[in-house]
Design a protein around this motif. Structure first.
Motif, PDB file in Angstrom:
ATOM      1  N   LYS A  77       0.126   8.205  -2.045  1.00 40.49           N
ATOM      2  CA  LYS A  77       0.945   9.562  -2.108  1.00 40.49           C
ATOM      3  C   LYS A  77       0.079  10.228  -0.314  1.00 40.49           C
ATOM      4  CE  LYS A  77       1.898  13.763  -4.421  1.00 40.49           C
ATOM      5  NZ  LYS A  77       1.275  14.488  -6.133  1.00 40.49           N
ATOM      6  N   ASN A  78      -0.457  10.553  -0.266  1.00 41.45           N
ATOM      7  CA  ASN A  78      -1.595  10.928   0.389  1.00 41.45           C
ATOM      8  C   ASN A  78      -1.966  10.757   2.717  1.00 41.45           C
ATOM      9  OD1 ASN A  78      -0.991  13.300  -1.131  1.00 41.45           O
ATOM     10  ND2 ASN A  78      -3.094  12.792  -1.913  1.00 41.45           N
ATOM     11  N   LYS A  79      -1.513   9.174   1.534  1.00 41.99           N
ATOM     12  CA  LYS A  79      -2.385   8.082   3.278  1.00 41.99           C
ATOM     13  C   LYS A  79      -3.654   7.956   2.709  1.00 41.99           C
ATOM     14  CE  LYS A  79       2.285   6.993   2.066  1.00 41.99           C
ATOM     15  NZ  LYS A  79       2.668   5.924   2.136  1.00 41.99           N
ATOM     16  N   ARG A  80      -4.706   8.564   2.147  1.00 42.95           N
ATOM     17  CA  ARG A  80      -5.735   8.966   2.428  1.00 42.95           C
ATOM     18  C   ARG A  80      -6.496   8.869   1.574  1.00 42.95           C
ATOM     19  NH1 ARG A  80      -9.278   9.913   7.214  1.00 42.95           N
ATOM     20  NH2 ARG A  80      -7.390  10.129   8.004  1.00 42.95           N
ATOM     21  N   ALA A  81      -8.050   9.030   1.280  1.00 40.91           N
ATOM     22  CA  ALA A  81      -8.056   9.088  -0.528  1.00 40.91           C
ATOM     23  C   ALA A  81      -9.733   8.516  -0.475  1.00 40.91           C
ATOM     24  CB  ALA A  81      -7.610   8.581  -1.463  1.00 40.91           C
ATOM     25  N   THR A  82      -9.882   9.619  -1.481  1.00 40.96           N
ATOM     26  CA  THR A  82     -11.671   8.872  -1.700  1.00 40.96           C
ATOM     27  C   THR A  82     -12.267   8.163  -2.708  1.00 40.96           C
ATOM     28  OG1 THR A  82     -11.870  10.433  -3.529  1.00 40.96           O
ATOM     29  CG2 THR A  82     -12.227  11.776  -1.268  1.00 40.96           C
ATOM     30  N   LEU A  83     -13.134   7.185  -2.562  1.00 43.97           N
ATOM     31  CA  LEU A  83     -12.606   5.555  -3.318  1.00 43.97           C
ATOM     32  C   LEU A  83     -13.994   6.081  -4.659  1.00 43.97           C
ATOM     33  CD1 LEU A  83     -11.854   2.906  -0.238  1.00 43.97           C
ATOM     34  CD2 LEU A  83     -10.334   3.818  -1.782  1.00 43.97           C
ATOM     35  N   TYR A  86     -14.647   0.899  -7.980  1.00 42.86           N
ATOM     36  CA  TYR A  86     -13.607  -0.413  -8.159  1.00 42.86           C
ATOM     37  C   TYR A  86     -12.706  -0.030  -7.378  1.00 42.86           C
ATOM     38  CZ  TYR A  86     -15.961  -0.442 -13.241  1.00 42.86           C
ATOM     39  OH  TYR A  86     -16.773  -0.820 -14.264  1.00 42.86           O
ATOM     40  N   SER A  87     -12.079   0.644  -6.610  1.00 47.08           N
ATOM     41  CA  SER A  87     -11.188   0.860  -5.651  1.00 47.08           C
ATOM     42  C   SER A  87     -11.616  -0.262  -4.386  1.00 47.08           C
ATOM     43  CB  SER A  87     -10.488   2.128  -5.473  1.00 47.08           C
ATOM     44  OG  SER A  87     -11.614   3.127  -5.342  1.00 47.08           O
ATOM     45  N   TYR A  88     -13.334   0.965  -4.241  1.00 47.99           N
ATOM     46  CA  TYR A  88     -13.683   0.477  -3.146  1.00 47.99           C
ATOM     47  C   TYR A  88     -13.817  -1.673  -3.055  1.00 47.99           C
ATOM     48  CZ  TYR A  88     -17.258  -1.187   0.674  1.00 47.99           C
ATOM     49  OH  TYR A  88     -17.864  -1.969   1.566  1.00 47.99           O
ATOM     50  N   GLU A  89     -14.696  -1.874  -4.116  1.00 45.44           N
ATOM     51  CA  GLU A  89     -14.239  -3.194  -4.413  1.00 45.44           C
ATOM     52  C   GLU A  89     -13.505  -3.917  -4.011  1.00 45.44           C
ATOM     53  OE1 GLU A  89     -16.325  -6.456  -7.565  1.00 45.44           O
ATOM     54  OE2 GLU A  89     -16.982  -4.066  -8.062  1.00 45.44           O
ATOM     55  N   ALA A  90     -12.447  -3.392  -4.992  1.00 46.38           N
ATOM     56  CA  ALA A  90     -10.796  -4.300  -5.085  1.00 46.38           C
ATOM     57  C   ALA A  90     -10.784  -3.652  -3.456  1.00 46.38           C
ATOM     58  CB  ALA A  90     -10.020  -3.819  -6.073  1.00 46.38           C
ATOM     59  N   LEU A  91     -10.503  -3.491  -2.565  1.00 44.53           N
ATOM     60  CA  LEU A  91     -10.117  -3.560  -1.455  1.00 44.53           C
ATOM     61  C   LEU A  91     -10.722  -3.817  -1.066  1.00 44.53           C
ATOM     62  CD1 LEU A  91      -9.230   0.756  -0.667  1.00 44.53           C
ATOM     63  CD2 LEU A  91      -7.530  -1.214  -1.156  1.00 44.53           C
ATOM     64  N   CYS A  92     -11.399  -4.399  -0.681  1.00 42.41           N
ATOM     65  CA  CYS A  92     -12.682  -5.335  -0.468  1.00 42.41           C
ATOM     66  C   CYS A  92     -11.897  -6.916  -0.221  1.00 42.41           C
ATOM     67  CB  CYS A  92     -14.185  -5.819  -0.340  1.00 42.41           C
ATOM     68  SG  CYS A  92     -14.902  -3.917   0.492  1.00 42.41           S
ATOM     69  N   LEU A  93     -12.188  -7.297  -1.563  1.00 38.20           N
ATOM     70  CA  LEU A  93     -11.659  -8.915  -2.324  1.00 38.20           C
ATOM     71  C   LEU A  93     -10.419  -8.464  -1.724  1.00 38.20           C
ATOM     72  CD1 LEU A  93     -12.801  -8.168  -6.020  1.00 38.20           C
ATOM     73  CD2 LEU A  93     -13.632  -9.860  -4.413  1.00 38.20           C
ATOM     74  N   ASN A 144     -13.985   2.271   3.809  1.00 39.11           N
ATOM     75  CA  ASN A 144     -15.517   2.264   3.765  1.00 39.11           C
ATOM     76  C   ASN A 144     -15.641   2.150   2.032  1.00 39.11           C
ATOM     77  OD1 ASN A 144     -16.129   5.513   3.597  1.00 39.11           O
ATOM     78  ND2 ASN A 144     -15.699   5.465   6.132  1.00 39.11           N
ATOM     79  N   LYS A 145     -16.728   2.696   2.060  1.00 39.36           N
ATOM     80  CA  LYS A 145     -16.921   2.745   1.010  1.00 39.36           C
ATOM     81  C   LYS A 145     -16.819   4.413  -0.030  1.00 39.36           C
ATOM     82  CE  LYS A 145     -21.298   0.113   0.960  1.00 39.36           C
ATOM     83  NZ  LYS A 145     -22.696  -0.098   0.079  1.00 39.36           N
ATOM     84  N   LYS A 146     -16.638   5.150   0.997  1.00 37.79           N
ATOM     85  CA  LYS A 146     -15.915   6.534   0.616  1.00 37.79           C
ATOM     86  C   LYS A 146     -14.414   7.094   0.543  1.00 37.79           C
ATOM     87  CE  LYS A 146     -20.848   8.539   2.330  1.00 37.79           C
ATOM     88  NZ  LYS A 146     -21.318   9.539   2.770  1.00 37.79           N
ATOM     89  N   GLU A 147     -14.126   6.697   1.591  1.00 34.89           N
ATOM     90  CA  GLU A 147     -12.440   6.761   2.023  1.00 34.89           C
ATOM     91  C   GLU A 147     -11.819   5.319   2.245  1.00 34.89           C
ATOM     92  OE1 GLU A 147     -12.486  10.236   4.519  1.00 34.89           O
ATOM     93  OE2 GLU A 147     -12.627   9.071   6.120  1.00 34.89           O
TER      94      GLU A 147
END
Length: 328
Positions: A77-83, A86-93, A144-147
């Motif tokens: 929605k916002n094209k930017r979000a905190t992570l 779980y979301s960080y690991e899933a995006l890495c995968l 990155n791990k934060k956003e």
């Protein structure tokens, strides 16, 4: 179709049934992650039901592209979000799977699945021009791990690996608690701690398509098919080739069986479903994976290594519906 109607439909059509023959096993089911989740544990481990379901709820709250408050929905929605973790690991995968599969697994497919077909919501069939102009580029995803942030025309959809990811998190928890027997089932993704018997849905009848017992101490099974989720016609199914931007029609059903993580199997089943036929088999034969595949002409292909992973395999011919047993 609304998200609620989609969830209700999954009560009627799931990829797997698993059979518990142990009288000491207790099963519980809940609707989570857009499907029916069924967890089976031995009676003396039933205290783990609640925390296991809570883990899946946390995964859904992080990765869902339907829940408006999830990290992935906010990113879309916002094209930017905190992570979160779980979301960080899933995006890495997701990036790892894209590399391994030569781009046939692509979490940026959301510009098609979410914006154009709108699977699970106000569904429609997009025009060829809309598909051509859609942006499925992973290059715009930075995190990155934060956003994380993405370009304006990109959307992320983790549906091709999310259920397997959730299965892994529950499996990790149960193993940490020294649980030796469990079956974790999220629609097309199952993980067995200890041996279990699995029936795979037949696309053409109510009879099981295949039945087998897992051989190893811990195994995952994942099925992807083009016959359960589509808009108006099966040719408009949810398995989108990110390179051609078209729904796949080479395979009716793909079942993968392995000791690999369930997120791996989920992602690989998704990717193989949209690969060209020869490339799909070459990819699978290079991995520690057994497979049962039904091609679009109803030709059945069983991997040569199947006996290393299952026993008592019975396959019902999808055309003649005559049982055929493959002896160990």
């Amino acid at each position: 179709m609304s998200y609620r109607r989609q969830t209700q439909a999954l009560f009627l059509a799931t990829f797997f049934l698993f059979l518990d023959v142990n009288a000491d096993v207790v099963s519980k089911s809940k609707v989570l992650m857009g499907t029916i989740v069924t967890l089976s544990l031995e009676e003396n481990n039933k205290r783990h039901f609640k925390p296991a379901f809570e883990i899946l709820n946390e995964v859904e709250n992080s990765l869902s592209s339907y829940k408006k408050s999830s990290q992935i929905s906010l990113l879309n929605k916002n094209k930017r979000a905190t992570l979160d973790s779980y979301s960080y690991e899933a995006l890495c995968l997701g990036l790892e799977y894209a590399k391994i599969t030569d781009g046939y697994f692509n979490v940026a497919i959301g510009s098609i699945t979410k914006d154009l077909y709108r699977f699970g919501e106000d569904e429609r069939v997009p025009s060829r021009d809309e598909l051509r102009r859609s942006d499925t580029s992973l290059n715009s995803l930075a995190f990155n791990k934060k956003e994380a942030h993405i370009d304006a025309r990109v959307k992320i959809d983790l549906g091709g690996m999310g259920k397997g990811f959730g299965v892994d998190k529950v499996s990790d928890y149960l193993k940490e608690k020294s649980v030796s027997y469990a079956v974790i089932a999220l629609s097309g993704d199952i993980r067995c701690l200890g041996s279990c018997t699995i029936n795979v849905q037949n696309p053409f009848s109510d009879e099981p398509f295949a039945e087998f017992e897992t051989l190893k101490e811990e195994m995952g099974v994942s099925t992807s098919g083009n016959y359960n989720r589509y808009v108006k016609q099966m040719k408009n199914n949810h398995l989108i080739n990110p390179k051609t931007k078209e729904s796949q029609d080479n395979f009716i059903s793909i079942t993968l069986i392995s000791e690999l993580k369930s997120s791996d199997l989920d992602a690989y089943a998704t990717a193989v479903s949209v690969m060209p036929r020869k490339q799909a088999y070459k990819f699978l034969d290079g991995l520690n994976i057994a497979y049962i595949i039904l091609e679009r002409d109803r030709k059945l292909v069983v991997s040569e290594n199947i006996k290393e992973y299952v026993k008592d395999l019975v396959i019902n011919d999808a055309i003649k519906n005559k049982p055929k047993r493959i002896e160990n």
